[in-house]
Enzyme design. Structure first.
Site: not given
Length: 288
Positions: A11, A137
C-alpha cells in the site's frame, strides 16, 4: 487439503495527517490508503506435525513468533482449535520496513488464506477484527483498494477507485525508524495539515489532478531534514513530470504518480542512477 497461494499487496499513503497524540502514546491519524500492484507471495500448506514452519527468501527476516505471519497462523489455530500443522512460504518482493505495509499485508494474506484452507467461513469483518490485534494496518490490508483510515488506522471507510496512472516506487538504501519519526513529530509546530477531506472529495469526483494536488504527508517534516535522500527522490520524480510525489507512511519509500509511461521510465532510470542500491519499481493501482 489443498495448498493455498495468495498475493499480499503493498500500500501507499496518498495523504497522511496526524491529528493528535493520545494519552496511551498512540497517534490518531487520518490517511488515504491505496493498494498497488507490488506484492509478496504467501503459500500455505498443511502438514501432519502440529507446528508452524515459515520459510522465506530473505535470510534476515525472523521465522518465529516475531514474524506477523507466524502470529496470524498462531491466532487462527488457537481461536479455532486447529491441530493441523502449517508450512508457510513467504516470497518477499515488497521492500522491508519501507512504509509499504509489507509485513501487515503478509499477515492479512495469512488470515485470509487460513480462512479458506480450513473452510472457517469467517466474514471479512471478523478477519479484520482479528487483524487489528496484530497490527494497525492489517485490517486495511484485508480490505484493500482505496480507503479513508482514521483512529490509529483501524477505522476504515471504503472509497471509490482512484483513476489509473503509472506509479513509480523508489526505496532508498536507508532504514527509517517509525518510532523515531513519531517521537520527533512536532504537531504543535505544524503550519498546515493535509486536506484529507478535499482528497476524499476529489476521489469521489475521479479527478486525478485534484487528488495529486492534495498529496501531503506530515511525517516528511521529520524525515526529509533527517534523510535528505527522500527529498532528492521526490525532486527527481517531479523533474520528470510526475503529477506529484510523496513519501509513503513513515518512509523512507517515495512514490510518484505519472500520466505518461515515458516520463515514469525516465524517472525510474534517474532514481537508479542516483544510487544503484535504490529499490525501484514501476507499477499501477490495485483496485477490487
Amino acid at each position: 487439503m489443498n495448498t493455498i497461494s495468495l498475493n499480499a499487496y503493498a500500500k501507499i499513503n496518498l495523504g497522511l495527517d496526524v491529528v493528535r497524540k493520545r494519552e496511551d502514546n498512540y497517534h490518531e491519524v487520518r490517511m488515504v490508503m491505496q493498494t498497488i500492484r507490488l506484492y509478496d507471495k504467501v503459500i500455505i500448506e498443511p502438514i501432519e506435525k502440529n507446528e508452524i514452519c515459515i520459510e522465506t527468501n530473505l535470510s534476515f527476516l525472523p521465522t518465529n513468533e516475531n514474524n506477523l505471519v507466524y502470529k496470524a497462523a498462531e491466532l487462527i489455530k488457537e481461536k479455532h482449535n486447529i491441530k493441523t500443522g502449517l508450512s508457510i512460504t513467504l516470497e518477499k518482493h515488497i521492500p522491508v520496513a519501507a512504509g509499504l505495509a509489507g509485513g501487515s499485508s503478509d499477515c492479512a494474506a495469512t488470515l485470509v488464506g487460513l480462512n479458506r484452507l480450513f473452510k472457517l467461513n469467517l466474514s471479512k469483518q471478523t478477519l479484520m477484527e482479528y487483524g487489528v490485534t496484530l497490527g494497525a494496518d492489517v485490517p486495511y490490508c484485508i480490505m484493500r483498494g482505496t480507503a479513508l483510515s482514521e483512529g490509529i488506522g483501524e477505522i476504515l471507510t471504503p472509497l471509490p477507485p482512484v483513476p489509473d496512472c503509472y506509479i513509480l516506487i523508489a526505496k532508498p538504501s536507508i532504514h527509517v525508524s517509525t518510532k523515531f519519526v513519531y517521537e520527533n513529530l512536532k504537531l504543535n509546530q505544524l503550519k498546515k495539515h493535509p486536506d484529507i477531506d478535499g482528497m476524499v472529495l476529489a476521489i469521489h469526483e475521479k479527478n486525478l489532478h485534484k487528488i495529486a494536488e492534495r498529496m501531503e504527508n506530515v511525517l516528511e517534516t521529520v524525515t526529509i531534514p533527517e534523510y535528505p535522500v527522500i527529498g532528492t527522490l521526490k525532486d527527481i520524480m517531479l523533474n520528470c513530470n510526475a503529477i506529484n510525489a510523496l513519501m509513503s507512511g513513515s518512509g523512507p519509500t517515495v512514490f510518484g504518480l505519472f500520466e505518461k509511461k515515458e516520463d515514469a521510465d525516465r524517472a525510474y532510470q534517474q532514481c537508479r542512477e542516483a544510487d544503484p542500491s535504490n529499490m525501484v519499481f514501476l507499477t499501477t493501482f490495485f483496485n477490487k
